[in-house]
Design an enzyme around this catalytic site. Sequence first.
Site, short mmCIF file in Angstrom:
data_model
loop_
_atom_site.label_atom_id
_atom_site.label_comp_id
_atom_site.label_asym_id
_atom_site.label_seq_id
_atom_site.Cartn_x
_atom_site.Cartn_y
_atom_site.Cartn_z
CE LYS A 1 21.20 -9.36 17.26
NZ LYS A 1 21.50 -8.43 16.15
CG ASP B 1 26.32 -10.23 14.19
OD1 ASP B 1 26.55 -11.14 13.37
OD2 ASP B 1 25.60 -9.24 13.94
CE LYS C 1 28.08 -7.53 12.36
NZ LYS C 1 27.25 -6.58 11.61
CG ASP D 1 24.58 -8.42 17.88
OD1 ASP D 1 23.92 -7.36 17.99
OD2 ASP D 1 24.48 -9.19 16.91
CG ASP E 1 25.97 -8.93 9.54
OD1 ASP E 1 25.88 -9.36 10.72
OD2 ASP E 1 26.61 -7.90 9.23
CD GLU F 1 22.91 -11.42 13.72
OE1 GLU F 1 23.17 -10.97 12.58
OE2 GLU F 1 22.95 -10.72 14.75
NE ARG G 1 16.79 -8.35 10.02
CZ ARG G 1 16.93 -7.28 9.27
NH1 ARG G 1 16.21 -7.15 8.17
NH2 ARG G 1 17.75 -6.30 9.61
N1 BES Z 1 24.21 -6.74 15.23
C1 BES Z 1 24.05 -6.09 13.98
C2 BES Z 1 23.56 -4.64 14.12
C3 BES Z 1 24.52 -3.68 14.78
C4 BES Z 1 25.39 -2.94 14.00
C5 BES Z 1 24.50 -3.48 16.13
C6 BES Z 1 26.23 -2.02 14.60
C7 BES Z 1 25.36 -2.59 16.74
C8 BES Z 1 26.22 -1.85 15.96
C9 BES Z 1 23.05 -6.85 13.11
O1 BES Z 1 23.00 -8.21 13.31
C10 BES Z 1 23.43 -6.64 11.68
O2 BES Z 1 24.48 -7.05 11.33
N2 BES Z 1 22.55 -6.00 10.92
C11 BES Z 1 22.81 -5.74 9.55
C12 BES Z 1 21.51 -6.01 8.80
C13 BES Z 1 21.66 -5.97 7.32
C14 BES Z 1 22.52 -7.11 6.83
C15 BES Z 1 20.28 -6.03 6.70
C16 BES Z 1 23.23 -4.28 9.41
O3 BES Z 1 22.70 -3.45 10.13
O4 BES Z 1 24.12 -4.03 8.61
ZN ZN Z 2 23.56 -8.84 15.18
MG MG Z 3 24.41 -9.24 12.09
#
Ligand code: BES
Ligand code: ZN
Ligand code: MG
Length: 491
Positions: free
Chosen positions: A257, A262, A269, A280, A339, A341, A343
């Site tokens: 990824k 992000d 966020k 990220d 967010d 993104e 996947r």
């Molecule tokens: N890059 C984040 C995941 C992440 C969070 C990595 C904290 C490192 C530290 C990912 O893109 C994300 O934002 N995921 C969301 C998914 C949700 C919206 C279903 C999450 O984990 O909140």
């Molecule tokens: Zn992310």
């Molecule tokens: Mg995200």
Amino acid sequence: MNLSLKRKHFKFKNADTVMLFLGEVGAAEQKKTLPPECSFIGRSLDRSYFKGKQSEVIFIPFADNPAVILCGTGKKGERDAESLRRCVAGAVALCRDRHIEHVHAVVPELPEVDGAIALSAIAEGMYLSNYSFDRYKTKKNNNDTGRLKGAVLYTDVSNAAMILKKVAVTARNTLLCRDLINETSEKSDSVGITREAKKLAGIPGVTCTVYGRREIEKMKMGLLLAVNRGSKKPPQLVVLKYRGNRHSSKYLAIIGKGITFDSGGMNLKPTGHIEDMRTDMAGAAAALYAFKSAAELRLKKNLYAVLPLTENVLSSDSYRPGDVYTAYNGTTVEIGNTDAEGRLVLADALAFTQKNLKPDSIVDIATLTGACLTTFGEIVAGYMTTDDTLGKILEDAGYATGDRIWKLPLFKDYEENIKSDIADICNISAEKNAGTIIGGTFLKHFMSTARWAHIDIAGTARHSKQRGYRPKNATGFGVRLLVEAVINWRG
Ligand code: BES
Ligand code: ZN
Ligand code: MG
């Protein structure tokens, strides 16, 4: 830092600093582990002050002998590669504090740890803990920690040179991986990472193909393009190929990824969660440097590294919750949350890889879900797989390298959570629970022809504080894990 080797028959000079390893053991075993030249330590050391506990470190200056750094290795039975790496990290920290730049380390002979493994672990511990990211410090402060410049490792292990070569390549690439992640999102952007990838085309057997915005549009990678909409920077899809085994047509593909920042997009966020999101792209960085290591080590395997790269940022063109986009394989995806993104870009990369590269196995590695950090903290990565043989290779590689992973299930029951009213699937779950498994379940939807494992490194890729040989910020998690897995993968 330069590591070199010497056989165990040696003479230290008074000006030397010698690193010795002692366990919580009786006098008999202690004598065996100390070289004759250092037997004076064994004779005069007061064991009520230095017990030899795991990670106990002391510095002893002598007037007419080399200075000695004593490192405790702990009790018999609690010593392994990981404990030795940590032990060395403590000793290296002491050297850096005292601005000691050269050491002589006597690799210990332990009854329960194979000599080759002990040598690897000590060398790895030295490389990996001798790191700081100070590119943007304009003044080098006297109070700052120094850096080890060189170490001589004393060992009688056979093929020590080969062992050290493998460690030097993978450990140095782990440090480069950390650098790329710690670097600002301005520099480590899609084009910057692509530039690093292109450099690998100089290694024998390696070719690099880069797809830019126009090609990605032509190929109809609708999900990668959706995430990229808000950004001025172009999306990039990097495909690295290494042909190391001419006798096989089997390939292993590593997909990382590569979200270079992000922000969360329209589902922005909040403060407290956005600050470190330049990291990220840690999955892409791990895939890149594991691939580089494998090629530099001339491993007899066939490999691909595939990096979907873009930032996820805000503008009036950004993709929105409620939008529907068509993936590379024709699946329509409702955007429930901008967010989620990672996947999306991975789904297009998975579909592209299976259709065009036709690998036998795929391992993807991604900072995919905050839920993974909640579940495992910063200590262990979560993984899911549709192939237990591949899973076992990865898990074993995790134990061997200290980049440990732990399995989560992919039961069919989870699939109903990503149903959509208006499209084939949705990128978030109808329920708030099992976030990491839902991420894996979404990705599984795009798998059809290859064995597959997905590693979520959201917790392990970045540390909020230093732990042993892993520094604060980017850890380089995944590079050594993947190299070890490639070595053990039957290709
Ligand atoms: N890059 C984040 C995941 C992440 C969070 C990595 C904290 C490192 C530290 C990912 O893109 C994300 O934002 N995921 C969301 C998914 C949700 C919206 C279903 C999450 O984990 O909140
Ligand atoms: Zn992310
Ligand atoms: Mg995200």
